[in-house]
Design an enzyme around this catalytic site. Structure first.
Site, PDB file in Angstrom:
ATOM      1  NE  ARG A 151      -1.505   1.376  12.697  1.00 10.56           N
ATOM      2  CZ  ARG A 151      -0.765   0.274  12.579  1.00 10.56           C
ATOM      3  NH1 ARG A 151      -0.051  -0.137  13.591  1.00 10.56           N
ATOM      4  NH2 ARG A 151      -0.724  -0.403  11.450  1.00 10.56           N
ATOM      5  CB  ILE A 152      -7.972   2.430  10.793  1.00 12.77           C
ATOM      6  CG1 ILE A 152      -6.636   2.834  10.166  1.00 12.77           C
ATOM      7  CG2 ILE A 152      -9.127   3.154  10.106  1.00 12.77           C
ATOM      8  CD1 ILE A 152      -6.453   2.415   8.720  1.00 12.77           C
ATOM      9  NE  ARG A 234      -4.845  -2.863   0.591  1.00 11.38           N
ATOM     10  CZ  ARG A 234      -4.572  -1.616   0.988  1.00 11.38           C
ATOM     11  NH1 ARG A 234      -5.550  -0.767   1.245  1.00 11.38           N
ATOM     12  NH2 ARG A 234      -3.335  -1.208   1.134  1.00 11.38           N
ATOM     13  CD  GLU A 263      -8.436  -0.235  -5.138  1.00  6.54           C
ATOM     14  OE1 GLU A 263      -7.363   0.402  -5.105  1.00  6.54           O
ATOM     15  OE2 GLU A 263      -9.157  -0.407  -4.148  1.00  6.54           O
ATOM     16  CG  HIS A 281      -7.525   2.883  -2.362  1.00  3.87           C
ATOM     17  ND1 HIS A 281      -7.052   1.612  -2.570  1.00  3.87           N
ATOM     18  CD2 HIS A 281      -7.096   3.222  -1.109  1.00  3.87           C
ATOM     19  CE1 HIS A 281      -6.362   1.198  -1.507  1.00  3.87           C
ATOM     20  NE2 HIS A 281      -6.385   2.164  -0.613  1.00  3.87           N
ATOM     21  CB  ILE A 282      -9.635   9.292  -1.775  1.00  3.09           C
ATOM     22  CG1 ILE A 282     -11.112   9.124  -1.346  1.00  3.09           C
ATOM     23  CG2 ILE A 282      -9.521   9.450  -3.279  1.00  3.09           C
ATOM     24  CD1 ILE A 282     -11.970  10.354  -1.604  1.00  3.09           C
ATOM     25  N   GLY A 283      -8.812   7.089   0.952  1.00  2.00           N
ATOM     26  CA  GLY A 283      -8.737   7.141   2.418  1.00  2.00           C
ATOM     27  C   GLY A 283      -7.481   7.841   2.914  1.00  2.00           C
ATOM     28  CB  ALA A 284      -3.969   7.051   2.486  1.00  6.40           C
TER      29      ALA A 284
HETATM   30  C1  MLT Z   1      -2.777   2.100   2.830  1.00 11.31           C
HETATM   31  O1  MLT Z   1      -2.680   0.871   2.771  1.00 11.31           O
HETATM   32  O2  MLT Z   1      -1.964   2.787   3.452  1.00 11.31           O
HETATM   33  C2  MLT Z   1      -3.877   2.815   2.125  1.00 11.31           C
HETATM   34  O3  MLT Z   1      -4.841   1.943   1.668  1.00 11.31           O
HETATM   35  C3  MLT Z   1      -3.374   3.689   1.031  1.00 11.31           C
HETATM   36  C4  MLT Z   1      -2.569   2.944   0.032  1.00 11.31           C
HETATM   37  O4  MLT Z   1      -2.766   1.762  -0.192  1.00 11.31           O
HETATM   38  O5  MLT Z   1      -1.680   3.545  -0.557  1.00 11.31           O
END
Ligand code: MLT
Length: 332
Positions: A151-152, A234, A263, A281-284
């Site tokens: 998806r990503i 990851r 992390e 880890h701010i992707g989401a």
């Molecule tokens: C995810 O796995 O959805 C993202 O890396 C964000 C998270 O781990 O909370």
């Protein structure tokens, strides 16, 4: 004792609704205290986590009344889903809800590397005005290597195409003839070829045993000396010592890491490298993605605690009640 235990910082309108319906214990730092987690989980019917709580077989077995684990995110590497399935516990997650935000951050990191935006910003804040020093490169006309075309990866591909990039991808699970791939105009190739060809390599794989430390020194050494590496998936997929060595030797030009092997990370050489961009880890972490993620997980927790089915369960096969981990609880 609470019905729902939340072990990380998970808030939002959907969470408020959940709190009105159930007795909820929200302890944002609980993930740091495995013993306290075990104690609280004993009486809980649901736990909700992000990626930092280790939901092990021990935690699941301690949850004698546990019916559902809600994962506020897409990655399932911190949850023993097989043990949950054996124990009849639903694992619900948010498989799509933050994909777009992760893809957008990936493009942001690619641009930040290409134009050296963080370094230029630091220098200008410090009083500099050094235009030539921050001469960058364009994305247009460059080759993007996407490792993992799920998806990503596909959202990244669509956006990179709009920037005029040529796309190659490595994903052994994807059918090159599928209409979705053909529409993306991505050429599927082997990993080694991708590393040797791409000007930017971006990783969008799940963390599983086969992908752990996939990017090691030998693989980084295959990249072009002018190429950069981006990781917003990851951190454990990168052997960080290998990356540091490859960067020190100039085997690749730079890296942008939103995720780390551990992390939060210890301060190390990566933090001191000018050619490395680090984010926590701010992707989401966008307002939109968080609303969607929290809503999806709260919806499933509410459904399961009300005797209904979860929409996004990650268990395969579907969990059966009355099984080995929770023999007392699930009789239906
Ligand atoms: C995810 O796995 O959805 C993202 O890396 C964000 C998270 O781990 O909370």
């Amino acid at each position: 004792m609470p019905d729902v235990v939340i072990s990380e910082n998970i808030t939002g309108p959907a969470m408020e609704e959940l709190r009105q319906r159930f007795d909820v214990a929200l302890e944002p730092e609980l993930w740091r205290s495995p013993d306290r987690l075990l104690a609280l989980v004993r009486e809980a019917r649901a736990i909700i986590v992000r990626n930092q709580t280790r939901v092990t077989a021990e935690v699941l077995a301690a949850g004698q009344r546990l019916e559902i684990v809600g994962r506020a995110g897409a990655g399932l590497d911190n949850i023993d889903t097989e043990a949950a399935t054996r124990g009849g516990i639903v694992v619900s997650y948010a498989p799509n809800e933050n994909s777009l935000s992760v893809a957008e951050l990936t493009l942001g990191l690619m641009l930040a590397l290409a134009r050296r935006i963080p370094a230029a910003d630091r220098d200008t804040h410090a009083g500099g005005w050094n235009r030539q020093q921050f001469t960058g490169v364009e994305l247009s006309g460059k080759t993007l290597g996407i490792v993992g075309l799920g998806r990503i990866g596909r959202l990244v591909a669509q956006r990179a195409r709009a920037f005029g990039m040529t796309l190659v991808a490595y994903d052994p699970l994807v059918d090159p003839q599928s209409p979705a791939v053909r529409n993306l105009e991505v050429r599927l190739i082997g990993l080694e070829e991708l590393l040797a060809t791409a000007d930017c390599v971006t990783c969008h794989l799940p963390l599983v045993p086969a992908t752990r430390a996939l990017f090691d020194y030998q693989r980084f050494a295959l990249m072009k000396r002018t190429a950069v590496f981006v990781n917003a998936s990851r951190g454990e997929m990168v052997d960080e010592a290998g990356l540091i060595r490859a960067l020190e030797e100039g085997r690749l030009a730079g890296a942008a890491l939103d995720v780390r092997a551990c992390e939060p990370p210890q301060r190390d050489q990566l933090a001191a490298m000018e050619q490395v961009i680090l984010t926590p880890h701010i992707g989401a972490f966008t307002l939109e993605a968080q609303d969607r993620v929290v809503a999806a997980v709260c919806r499933d927790v509410t459904a399961v605690l009300s005797g209904e089915a979860a929409e996004n369960h990650a268990n395969f096969p579907r969990p059966q009640r009355g099984t080995e981990l929770n023999p007392k609880n699930h009789s239906g």
